[in-house]
Design a protein around this motif. Structure first.
Motif, PDB file in Angstrom:
ATOM      1  N   PHE A  60       0.852  -1.194   0.000  1.00 19.60           N
ATOM      2  CA  PHE A  60       0.000   0.000   0.000  1.00 19.60           C
ATOM      3  C   PHE A  60       0.885   1.240   0.000  1.00 19.60           C
ATOM      4  O   PHE A  60       2.041   1.205   0.426  1.00 19.60           O
ATOM      5  N   ASP A  61       0.341   2.315  -0.520  1.00 23.49           N
ATOM      6  CA  ASP A  61       1.033   3.602  -0.566  1.00 23.49           C
ATOM      7  C   ASP A  61       0.652   4.389   0.679  1.00 23.49           C
ATOM      8  O   ASP A  61      -0.484   4.874   0.784  1.00 23.49           O
ATOM      9  N   PRO A  62       1.555   4.542   1.640  1.00 21.54           N
ATOM     10  CA  PRO A  62       1.191   5.223   2.887  1.00 21.54           C
ATOM     11  C   PRO A  62       0.963   6.718   2.725  1.00 21.54           C
ATOM     12  O   PRO A  62       0.454   7.370   3.651  1.00 21.54           O
ATOM     13  N   ASN A 101      -0.995   7.855   0.337  1.00 25.00           N
ATOM     14  CA  ASN A 101      -2.320   7.949  -0.257  1.00 25.00           C
ATOM     15  C   ASN A 101      -3.349   7.868   0.865  1.00 25.00           C
ATOM     16  O   ASN A 101      -3.495   6.833   1.517  1.00 25.00           O
ATOM     17  N   GLU A 102      -4.074   8.954   1.095  1.00 25.07           N
ATOM     18  CA  GLU A 102      -4.985   9.013   2.237  1.00 25.07           C
ATOM     19  C   GLU A 102      -6.090   7.962   2.166  1.00 25.07           C
ATOM     20  O   GLU A 102      -6.481   7.397   3.193  1.00 25.07           O
ATOM     21  N   LYS A 103      -6.594   7.693   0.953  1.00 27.06           N
ATOM     22  CA  LYS A 103      -7.647   6.685   0.820  1.00 27.06           C
ATOM     23  C   LYS A 103      -7.118   5.295   1.174  1.00 27.06           C
ATOM     24  O   LYS A 103      -7.792   4.523   1.862  1.00 27.06           O
ATOM     25  N   MET A 104      -5.895   4.992   0.700  1.00 32.63           N
ATOM     26  CA  MET A 104      -5.295   3.698   1.046  1.00 32.63           C
ATOM     27  C   MET A 104      -5.001   3.620   2.536  1.00 32.63           C
ATOM     28  O   MET A 104      -5.239   2.590   3.178  1.00 32.63           O
ATOM     29  N   ALA A 105      -4.471   4.701   3.085  1.00 36.87           N
ATOM     30  CA  ALA A 105      -4.119   4.717   4.508  1.00 36.87           C
ATOM     31  C   ALA A 105      -5.338   4.473   5.382  1.00 36.87           C
ATOM     32  O   ALA A 105      -5.259   3.796   6.423  1.00 36.87           O
ATOM     33  N   ALA A 106      -6.491   4.995   4.969  1.00 41.33           N
ATOM     34  CA  ALA A 106      -7.708   4.826   5.756  1.00 41.33           C
ATOM     35  C   ALA A 106      -8.167   3.370   5.800  1.00 41.33           C
ATOM     36  O   ALA A 106      -8.865   2.960   6.738  1.00 41.33           O
ATOM     37  N   LYS A 107      -7.778   2.598   4.800  1.00 47.88           N
ATOM     38  CA  LYS A 107      -8.192   1.195   4.732  1.00 47.88           C
ATOM     39  C   LYS A 107      -7.240   0.250   5.462  1.00 47.88           C
ATOM     40  O   LYS A 107      -7.528  -0.944   5.586  1.00 47.88           O
ATOM     41  N   VAL A 108      -6.105   0.770   5.927  1.00 43.36           N
ATOM     42  CA  VAL A 108      -5.079  -0.080   6.539  1.00 43.36           C
ATOM     43  C   VAL A 108      -5.606  -0.909   7.708  1.00 43.36           C
ATOM     44  O   VAL A 108      -5.346  -2.114   7.786  1.00 43.36           O
ATOM     45  N   LEU A 157       2.754  -4.105   3.779  1.00 41.13           N
ATOM     46  CA  LEU A 157       3.992  -3.435   3.404  1.00 41.13           C
ATOM     47  C   LEU A 157       3.730  -2.005   2.949  1.00 41.13           C
ATOM     48  O   LEU A 157       2.998  -1.786   1.979  1.00 41.13           O
ATOM     49  N   GLY A 158       4.323  -1.043   3.660  1.00 37.90           N
ATOM     50  CA  GLY A 158       4.270   0.348   3.251  1.00 37.90           C
ATOM     51  C   GLY A 158       5.316   0.606   2.185  1.00 37.90           C
ATOM     52  O   GLY A 158       6.516   0.525   2.451  1.00 37.90           O
ATOM     53  N   ASN A 159       4.858   0.889   0.980  1.00 32.51           N
ATOM     54  CA  ASN A 159       5.745   1.031  -0.168  1.00 32.51           C
ATOM     55  C   ASN A 159       6.227   2.470  -0.305  1.00 32.51           C
ATOM     56  O   ASN A 159       5.426   3.399  -0.368  1.00 32.51           O
ATOM     57  N   LEU A 160       7.548   2.653  -0.363  1.00 29.71           N
ATOM     58  CA  LEU A 160       8.130   3.973  -0.553  1.00 29.71           C
ATOM     59  C   LEU A 160       8.813   4.105  -1.908  1.00 29.71           C
ATOM     60  O   LEU A 160       9.235   5.204  -2.273  1.00 29.71           O
ATOM     61  N   GLU A 161       8.936   3.006  -2.645  1.00 28.78           N
ATOM     62  CA  GLU A 161       9.739   3.028  -3.875  1.00 28.78           C
ATOM     63  C   GLU A 161       8.866   3.154  -5.119  1.00 28.78           C
ATOM     64  O   GLU A 161       8.133   4.127  -5.278  1.00 28.78           O
ATOM     65  N   ASP A 162       8.947   2.188  -6.027  1.00 24.38           N
ATOM     66  CA  ASP A 162       8.195   2.267  -7.279  1.00 24.38           C
ATOM     67  C   ASP A 162       6.704   2.452  -6.988  1.00 24.38           C
ATOM     68  O   ASP A 162       6.192   1.964  -5.993  1.00 24.38           O
ATOM     69  N   VAL A 199       7.086 -19.362  -0.453  1.00 25.04           N
ATOM     70  CA  VAL A 199       6.164 -19.370   0.688  1.00 25.04           C
ATOM     71  C   VAL A 199       5.071 -18.329   0.560  1.00 25.04           C
ATOM     72  O   VAL A 199       4.110 -18.329   1.332  1.00 25.04           O
ATOM     73  N   GLY A 200       5.210 -17.410  -0.404  1.00 23.72           N
ATOM     74  CA  GLY A 200       4.213 -16.367  -0.571  1.00 23.72           C
ATOM     75  C   GLY A 200       4.480 -15.561  -1.817  1.00 23.72           C
ATOM     76  O   GLY A 200       5.395 -15.853  -2.591  1.00 23.72           O
ATOM     77  N   ALA A 201       3.641 -14.530  -2.025  1.00 23.41           N
ATOM     78  CA  ALA A 201       3.768 -13.648  -3.172  1.00 23.41           C
ATOM     79  C   ALA A 201       3.275 -12.270  -2.784  1.00 23.41           C
ATOM     80  O   ALA A 201       2.653 -12.087  -1.727  1.00 23.41           O
ATOM     81  N   TRP A 202       3.542 -11.295  -3.635  1.00 27.13           N
ATOM     82  CA  TRP A 202       3.047  -9.942  -3.384  1.00 27.13           C
ATOM     83  C   TRP A 202       1.590  -9.849  -3.815  1.00 27.13           C
ATOM     84  O   TRP A 202       1.182 -10.448  -4.806  1.00 27.13           O
ATOM     85  N   SER A 203       0.801  -9.074  -3.097  1.00 28.85           N
ATOM     86  CA  SER A 203      -0.542  -8.725  -3.557  1.00 28.85           C
ATOM     87  C   SER A 203      -0.590  -7.210  -3.746  1.00 28.85           C
ATOM     88  O   SER A 203      -0.235  -6.456  -2.850  1.00 28.85           O
ATOM     89  N   LEU A 204      -0.997  -6.815  -4.942  1.00 31.45           N
ATOM     90  CA  LEU A 204      -1.020  -5.400  -5.305  1.00 31.45           C
ATOM     91  C   LEU A 204      -2.419  -4.811  -5.223  1.00 31.45           C
ATOM     92  O   LEU A 204      -2.579  -3.591  -5.305  1.00 31.45           O
ATOM     93  N   HIS A 205      -3.408  -5.670  -5.083  1.00 28.50           N
ATOM     94  CA  HIS A 205      -4.808  -5.251  -5.052  1.00 28.50           C
ATOM     95  C   HIS A 205      -5.532  -6.221  -4.118  1.00 28.50           C
ATOM     96  O   HIS A 205      -5.167  -7.400  -4.030  1.00 28.50           O
ATOM     97  N   PRO A 206      -6.570  -5.741  -3.416  1.00 25.56           N
ATOM     98  CA  PRO A 206      -7.272  -6.643  -2.490  1.00 25.56           C
ATOM     99  C   PRO A 206      -7.758  -7.942  -3.109  1.00 25.56           C
ATOM    100  O   PRO A 206      -7.837  -8.968  -2.427  1.00 25.56           O
TER     101      PRO A 206
END
Length: 356
Positions: A33-35, A37-44, A55-60, A270-277
């Motif tokens: 998630f993009d920390p 982004n207020e809409k994303m942050a509200a859903k955390v 994972l709070g993403n700061l890069e790409d 053991v796992g993968a990234w999820s970019l969308h719910p």
């Protein structure tokens, strides 16, 4: 290279002692998630209840003019939130960027007690891990942290793949490695613009029948990432850390996403990234052994007794190698069931039926 006798010594005065074994916790999905982004942050708070890793993403995917806002947002979210059993990770900016030093200094000193893992992008070799390792020790000492932060490398350059074994063993902090297919494709000059997954042009074709070279020849799409994932898994297993598939960029194609995640699971990830719910449940399903597989594994273990010799079960030979394979599945099921009552009940019911 450090002497083996000094490998687990702190790299700064006052820093916590490095871990001798990486804690294995459920991490079937690393949800980005993009920390800033207020809409994303509200859903955390709600998303944190559904995922193993947040994972709070700061890069790409974070614009250059939003880097500082994302960093500040992650600090605010971490301070204000109780994540329960969910791990909090961050992906900092690349080591050649102008933002990474402030990322590390700010996050470790302000919320180091809340963070579990720091994901480092575009790792080229052990030298990158050594730099982060020493810096984290200095910052941990300054912040008075009592547990060391762990490091996760992203495999997204040709140099990184060539040096994956030394990266995996570069530090006691190493928690795991993820495949970064998009940047890796660019680094290798691969001719694909997809983020993960296969490609219809990467295929094999059945042989011709007779003289007609076109009729009746079936094609099968191949996996562009099979070699890299397999090599990454071997390097991680060799050094006792955890391998992960990275992103699957086509959010709409949930079928192909599930297939790609399952390929990675079967190979040892053991796992993968999820970019969308929508990808959260896919990862949870795929990276949890099915109840029928768990029941079979426990049946083989039970019928093999002390694990030596060989037995026939349903017409299939099982021996000590079979038991080792089955223990992998059974132990993973136990780890996941300890934190998931619904999964525990499904495993117990299937096993009871298999053993009755």
């Amino acid at each position: 290279m450090r002497s083996p006798k000094d490998f687990f010594a702190p790299l700064a005065l006052g820093a916590p002692e490095p871990l001798r074994q990486i804690p294995v916790r459920p991490s079937r999905m690393i949800h980005f998630f993009d920390p800033g982004n207020e809409k994303m942050a509200a859903k955390v708070p709600d998303i944190a209840k559904k995922v193993d890793v947040l994972l709070g993403n700061l890069e790409d995917a974070v614009r250059a003019d939003r880097k500082e806002a994302a960093r500040a947002g992650l600090v605010a979210i971490a301070k204000a939130s109780d994540f329960g059993g969910t791990q909090l990770w961050t992906r900092v900016n690349s080591l050649d960027s102008p933002w990474v030093l402030d990322d590390l200094v700010t996050l470790v000193t302000e919320i180091g007690d809340k963070l579990d893992v720091i994901m480092v992008p575009k790792v080229e070799g052990a030298q990158d891990i050594h730099y982060v390792d020493r810096l984290l020790a200095q910052l941990e000492a300054r912040a008075g942290l009592t547990k060391p932060l762990l490091v996760h490398a992203i495999l997204e350059t040709a140099s990184g793949v060539a040096n994956v074994e030394e990266i995996a063993g570069a530090s006691p902090r190493m928690q795991g490695i993820s495949l970064g297919p998009a940047d890796l494709a660019a680094s290798r000059r691969m001719k694909t613009t997809r983020v993960g997954g296969g490609h219809p042009g990467y295929l094999v074709r059945t042989d011709p029948v007779g003289d007609d070279l076109t009729a009746g020849r079936t094609t099968y799409q191949q996996d562009l990432w099979h070699y890299t994932v397999a090599r990454m898994v071997d390097a991680c297993a060799m050094h006792g850390i955890l391998p992960y598939y990275g992103p699957f960029g086509d959010i709409r194609d949930v079928v192909a996403c599930e297939d790609q995640f399952r390929n990675a699971f079967l190979l040892g990830c053991v796992g993968a990234w999820s970019l969308h719910p929508v990808q959260i449940d896919i990862a949870k399903k795929v990276f949890s052994p099915s109840p029928s597989d768990v029941a079979w594994a426990r049946r083989v273990i039970a019928e093999m007794g002390d694990g030596t010799g060989a037995v026939m079960i349903d017409g299939k030979m099982q021996d000590d190698a079979s038991v080792k394979q089955c223990r992998v599945v059974a132990e993973l099921a136990d780890e996941l069931a300890a934190n998931d009552a619904e999964l525990a009940a499904a495993y117990a019911a299937a096993t009871k039926e298999a053993l009755s």
